[in-house]
Design an enzyme around this catalytic site. Structure first.
Site, PDB file in Angstrom:
ATOM      1  CG  HIS A  39       3.599   0.824  -5.379  1.00 41.65           C
ATOM      2  ND1 HIS A  39       3.771   1.894  -4.354  1.00 41.65           N
ATOM      3  CD2 HIS A  39       4.159  -0.246  -4.753  1.00 41.65           C
ATOM      4  CE1 HIS A  39       4.188   1.370  -3.412  1.00 41.65           C
ATOM      5  NE2 HIS A  39       4.815  -0.008  -3.759  1.00 41.65           N
ATOM      6  CG  LEU A  96       9.371   7.528  -6.813  1.00 41.72           C
ATOM      7  CD1 LEU A  96       8.013   7.657  -7.735  1.00 41.72           C
ATOM      8  CD2 LEU A  96       9.271   8.914  -5.952  1.00 41.72           C
ATOM      9  CG  ASP A 142      12.664  -2.883  -2.151  1.00 40.57           C
ATOM     10  OD1 ASP A 142      13.176  -2.348  -1.237  1.00 40.57           O
ATOM     11  OD2 ASP A 142      11.399  -2.513  -2.424  1.00 40.57           O
ATOM     12  N   GLY A 158       0.785  -1.222   0.170  1.00 39.92           N
ATOM     13  CA  GLY A 158      -0.075   0.141   0.006  1.00 39.92           C
ATOM     14  C   GLY A 158       0.902   1.397   0.044  1.00 39.92           C
TER      15      GLY A 158
HETATM   16  O1  PAF Z   1       8.039  -4.693  -1.212  1.00 45.15           O
HETATM   17  C1  PAF Z   1       7.109  -4.795  -0.767  1.00 45.15           C
HETATM   18  O2  PAF Z   1       6.196  -3.678  -0.899  1.00 45.15           O
HETATM   19  C2  PAF Z   1       6.812  -5.818   0.138  1.00 45.15           C
HETATM   20  O3  PAF Z   1       8.289  -6.640   0.584  1.00 45.15           O
HETATM   21  C3  PAF Z   1       6.221  -7.042  -0.469  1.00 45.15           C
HETATM   22  C4  PAF Z   1       7.014  -7.615  -1.783  1.00 45.15           C
HETATM   23  C5  PAF Z   1       4.790  -6.592  -0.980  1.00 45.15           C
HETATM   24  C6  PAF Z   1       5.933  -8.365   0.457  1.00 45.15           C
HETATM   25  O4  PAF Z   1       5.329  -7.820   1.287  1.00 45.15           O
END
Ligand code: PAF
Length: 273
Positions: free
Chosen positions: A34, A181, A147, A28
């Protein structure tokens, strides 16, 4: 857009769908990063599922689970406007029970870099990702390169556990001034945000050094640390794409990673050369 909170209902909904499914798992507080994952998923699949689940098991005691930004209504709107077909929005009790089976991250790769200062963090990530992938059963799943260690471990899990999902890495999205971001940028004050720009500056410096022919990892790391000072540095590392330490940068096979603390906020970033 259909919103579903029950894992079984989602499984039932997707059971007879013969389309390719792109899946974007999130916690979220959605931002352009995203949205770029969703865009990629839409380009490559006939249907897109997004999950919003603030996964408690990937937060260590005393971390920011309680204050993690929550923007449920804005997130739903973003998903709808981005053309998401199904939004999976479970509660913690829909995902976790008691005395549960879980996935353990590898003993070395899961406990270096971010895993060193957050021991067990990646067990929580891998467990929830496995659960979500089993619920959605997507053709492809999308993860940001920001990440990088998470992406590396999820790709390893998919490969080593013979899963059939394709893990798709997606480029980092940055603000105009270079800041990558992240939902955690919301914690930064104006001054801290300026300090945080040292992260992308250090990465830009590393890439400029490589362009000038400097490939010695030690020399590049030292120059980056100078740019990052006086921030608290968790690590500055130069690794190959399999996450092994490199003595010299190998163009096409290198990730340069940084994680620092700006005031109380941990921020990470990297570039792939
Ligand atoms: O990168 C993220 O937002 C979280 O680590 C994920 C992959 C949704 C797992 O909770």
């Amino acid at each position: 857009m259909k919103i579903i909170s029950s894992p079984l209902e989602l499984k039932e909904h997707l059971k007879n769908i013969k389309l390719s499914v792109g899946f974007v798992p999130t916690m979220g507080a959605l931002h352009e990063g995203h949205i770029s994952l969703i865009k990629k998923a839409k380009e490559q699949n006939e249907m897109v599922v997004v999950s919003i689940f603030l996964n408690p098991t990937q937060f260590l005691k005393g971390e920011d689970l309680e204050k993690y930004p929550k923007k449920d209504e804005a997130d739903k709107k973003i998903c709808e406007l981005s053309g998401v077909d199904v939004l999976f929005f479970p509660n913690s009790c829909d995902i976790y029970g008691v005395d549960e089976v879980s996935i353990l991250s590898p003993k070395v790769r899961g406990y270096v870099l971010e895993g060193q200062s957050r021991p067990g963090h990646f067990n929580g990530v891998l467990t929830v990702v496995m659960k979500l992938l089993n619920i959605v059963n997507p053709t492809r799943a999308y993860f940001g390169k920001k990440d990088a260690q998470q992406l590396n471990l999820i790709s390893l899990m998919a490969k080593q556990l013979f899963m059939s999902v394709e893990i798709v890495p997606v480029d980092t999205v940055r603000e105009k001034d270079g800041l990558a971001l992240s939902s955690r940028n919301a914690y930064l004050s104006k001054d801290e945000r300026v300090e945080a720009l040292k992260i992308s500056s250090s990465l830009r410096l590393s890439s400029a050094m490589v362009s000038k022919g400097v490939v010695d990892a030690k020399e590049i790391r030292a120059a980056m640390r100078e740019v990052l000072a006086p921030l608290e540095i968790f690590y500055v590392e130069i690794l190959d794409r399999e996450f092994n330490r490199l003595e010299r940068v190998e163009i096409g096979n290198t990730v340069i990673l940084v994680e620092v603390k700006v005031a109380t906020t941990r921020l990470l970033d990297n570039i792939w050369l």
